[in-house]
Design an enzyme around this catalytic site. Structure first.
Site, PDB file in Angstrom:
ATOM      1  N   ASN A  25       3.051  -1.088   1.531  1.00 24.48           N
ATOM      2  CA  ASN A  25       4.174  -1.201   2.454  1.00 24.48           C
ATOM      3  C   ASN A  25       4.011  -0.195   3.596  1.00 24.48           C
ATOM      4  O   ASN A  25       2.920  -0.129   4.158  1.00 24.48           O
ATOM      5  CB  ASN A  25       5.545  -1.146   1.764  1.00 24.48           C
ATOM      6  CG  ASN A  25       5.820   0.061   0.923  1.00 24.48           C
ATOM      7  OD1 ASN A  25       5.224   0.250  -0.141  1.00 24.48           O
ATOM      8  ND2 ASN A  25       6.739   0.892   1.357  1.00 24.48           N
ATOM      9  N   ASP A  26       5.004   0.552   3.972  1.00 23.75           N
ATOM     10  CA  ASP A  26       5.090   1.263   5.249  1.00 23.75           C
ATOM     11  C   ASP A  26       3.788   1.925   5.718  1.00 23.75           C
ATOM     12  O   ASP A  26       3.123   2.617   4.939  1.00 23.75           O
ATOM     13  CB  ASP A  26       6.121   2.382   5.154  1.00 23.75           C
ATOM     14  CG  ASP A  26       7.477   1.920   4.703  1.00 23.75           C
ATOM     15  OD1 ASP A  26       7.627   0.743   4.343  1.00 23.75           O
ATOM     16  OD2 ASP A  26       8.400   2.753   4.699  1.00 23.75           O
ATOM     17  N   ASP A 151      11.269   9.993   4.910  1.00 21.61           N
ATOM     18  CA  ASP A 151      10.493   9.469   6.048  1.00 21.61           C
ATOM     19  C   ASP A 151      10.413  10.451   7.221  1.00 21.61           C
ATOM     20  O   ASP A 151      10.748  10.099   8.361  1.00 21.61           O
ATOM     21  CB  ASP A 151      11.067   8.136   6.542  1.00 21.61           C
ATOM     22  CG  ASP A 151      11.330   7.139   5.432  1.00 21.61           C
ATOM     23  OD1 ASP A 151      10.639   7.220   4.400  1.00 21.61           O
ATOM     24  OD2 ASP A 151      12.227   6.290   5.591  1.00 21.61           O
TER      25      ASP A 151
END
Length: 422
Positions: A25-26, A151
């Site tokens: 993912n990210d 994040d």
């Protein structure tokens, strides 16, 4: 007749990055250093579902051809290694050389058996071997401000001579923190951005025909806010936009260490469909702003490094979908009208009165009356831009279009240009 495994290999994108194996993912830690583009990413090397998350790593010299490296972060007693960012240590801090790469990431407490009683905290790692191995600093970078804050996006702000960290806190709330030494951080602002969530980014973008750039605060869904930033607080000016017309792109991040350019890559939330990997990265796109009728619009043009990978199809040749490459089509109409692109057994249709583009099972709301379109097909992934690259959408088609001649049908005069990459 090709086997299922051969078909899956055939369907793998050629110019979009996908992991060799496992869940992805990210994008994390995007940084350019020593002639290499570094793409780190959330990765489960043990399976194609979300679990056991650390950081994978890939490198490229052209932003298009990626070579996957060994993973660099793994779950530990502090939790899984969630998303974060990277910078080059230009200030020579932390008793490390100026060429060292520094990484800031979230250690996600209560995501591993050993971390069940721990919170989400921010940690720092460094590399002195061109990003191949990461060493954790023993001191905690930032304790928890909220239960699942995460994040961290870190960058140097020259006017106020400090490092800035943007951090998601909770709901639609974000924090801006400052540090002179990358060790002690102070919270300078807590701000609410309605609709914003996760994966913050903060950068300046040039506006066509204007002298002064504009600060843009970015969030995971592509929702962005323009405003001003003085090194302490971000002040929204009321203008906002959404970069995506489909739900596939998410959690984009911009590259560090490319002065004067903002190049961003999103994660594409693709379905697995029986492959041994899940997820893909969008193509790198360079951001800028344009103002139309007093309103700011975000332009997302393919990075010139990606454009250079494609070769034009001579007018004497019939364009077809390459066997193992990508096809790029640009269509320009002299006046608004309907368009159909027939690519193998895949028909893409734009209905100008509706402002809608139909692709497979997807119904994509663009805008009525458009006259320019860019369609880039890579495996089953279709990236679409229109209106001078201010409209952007990504679709994962049910299957790769067959290798048959491409046809473009319109009722009005149109120019069609084609490029391919093998």
């Amino acid at each position: 007749m090709i086997s299922t495994d051969e078909q899956r290999a055939f369907d793998r994108p050629a110019v979009h990055f996908t992991p060799q194996y496992g869940w992805m993912n990210d994008p994390n830690g995007l940084v350019y250093a020593n002639g290499l583009w570094h793409l780190y990413f959330q990765h489960n090397p043990n399976g194609s579902t979300w679990d056991n998350i650390g950081w994978g790593h890939a490198i490229s010299r052209d932003l298009c051809t990626w070579q996957q490296q060994e993973d660099v972060l793994y779950p530990d007693a502090d939790g899984m290694a969630f998303s974060g960012s990277a910078i080059v240590n230009r200030q020579g801090l932390l008793a490390l050389p100026e060429t060292a790469l520094l990484y800031f990431f979230t250690a996600a407490g209560h995501t591993t058996p050993e971390s069940m009683e721990k919170e989400y905290v921010q940690k720092t790692a460094y590399s002195t071997d061109d990003g191949q191995t990461l060493t954790l600093l023993p001191k905690l970078t930032l304790p928890a401000l909220e239960s699942e804050n995460r994040d961290p996006k870190v960058f140097w702000h020259e006017p106020s001579r400090a490092y800035i960290m943007c951090l998601w806190l909770m709901n639609d709330e974000f924090g801006i923190l400052r540090s002179k030494d990358l060790q002690s951080w102070s919270l300078s602002q807590r701000l609410s951005l309605p609709g914003g969530f996760e994966c913050p980014d903060l950068f300046t973008l040039a506006v066509d025909g204007e002298k002064d750039p504009v600060w843009v605060f970015w969030t995971a869904s592509g929702l962005w806010f323009s405003g001003s930033f003085d090194g302490y607080t971000f002040q929204p000016d009321g203008e906002t936009g959404c970069a995506y017309r489909t739900a596939l792109p998410y959690a984009a991040q911009s590259f560090a260490n490319i002065p004067g350019r903002v190049i961003s890559i999103p994660w594409l939330r693709c379905q697995n469909r029986g492959y041994d990997y899940t997820g893909a990265m969008g193509l790198p796109r360079e951001f800028s702003l344009t103002r139309r009728e007093g309103r700011l619009l975000l332009r997302q043009r393919l990075a010139r490094e990606v454009e250079a990978r494609f070769r034009p199809v001579p007018e004497s040749e019939t364009p077809v979908m390459p066997d193992c490459g990508a096809l790029w089509i640009r269509t320009t109409l002299q006046s608004p009208g309907d368009v159909t692109w027939q690519i193998g057994d895949c028909a893409l249709r734009y209905i100008q009165a509706e402002g809608t583009l139909y692709a497979g099972d997807e119904r994509i709301a663009l805008e009525p009356g458009l006259t320019d379109f860019s369609l880039l097909l890579d495996g089953t992934l279709l990236e679409i831009t229109s209106d001078n690259d201010t409209l952007y959408a990504v679709v994962d088609l049910p299957q790769r279009p067959a290798r048959t001649p491409v046809q473009v049908r319109t009722k009005q005069a149109a120019e069609n240009r084609f490029w391919v990459t093998e």
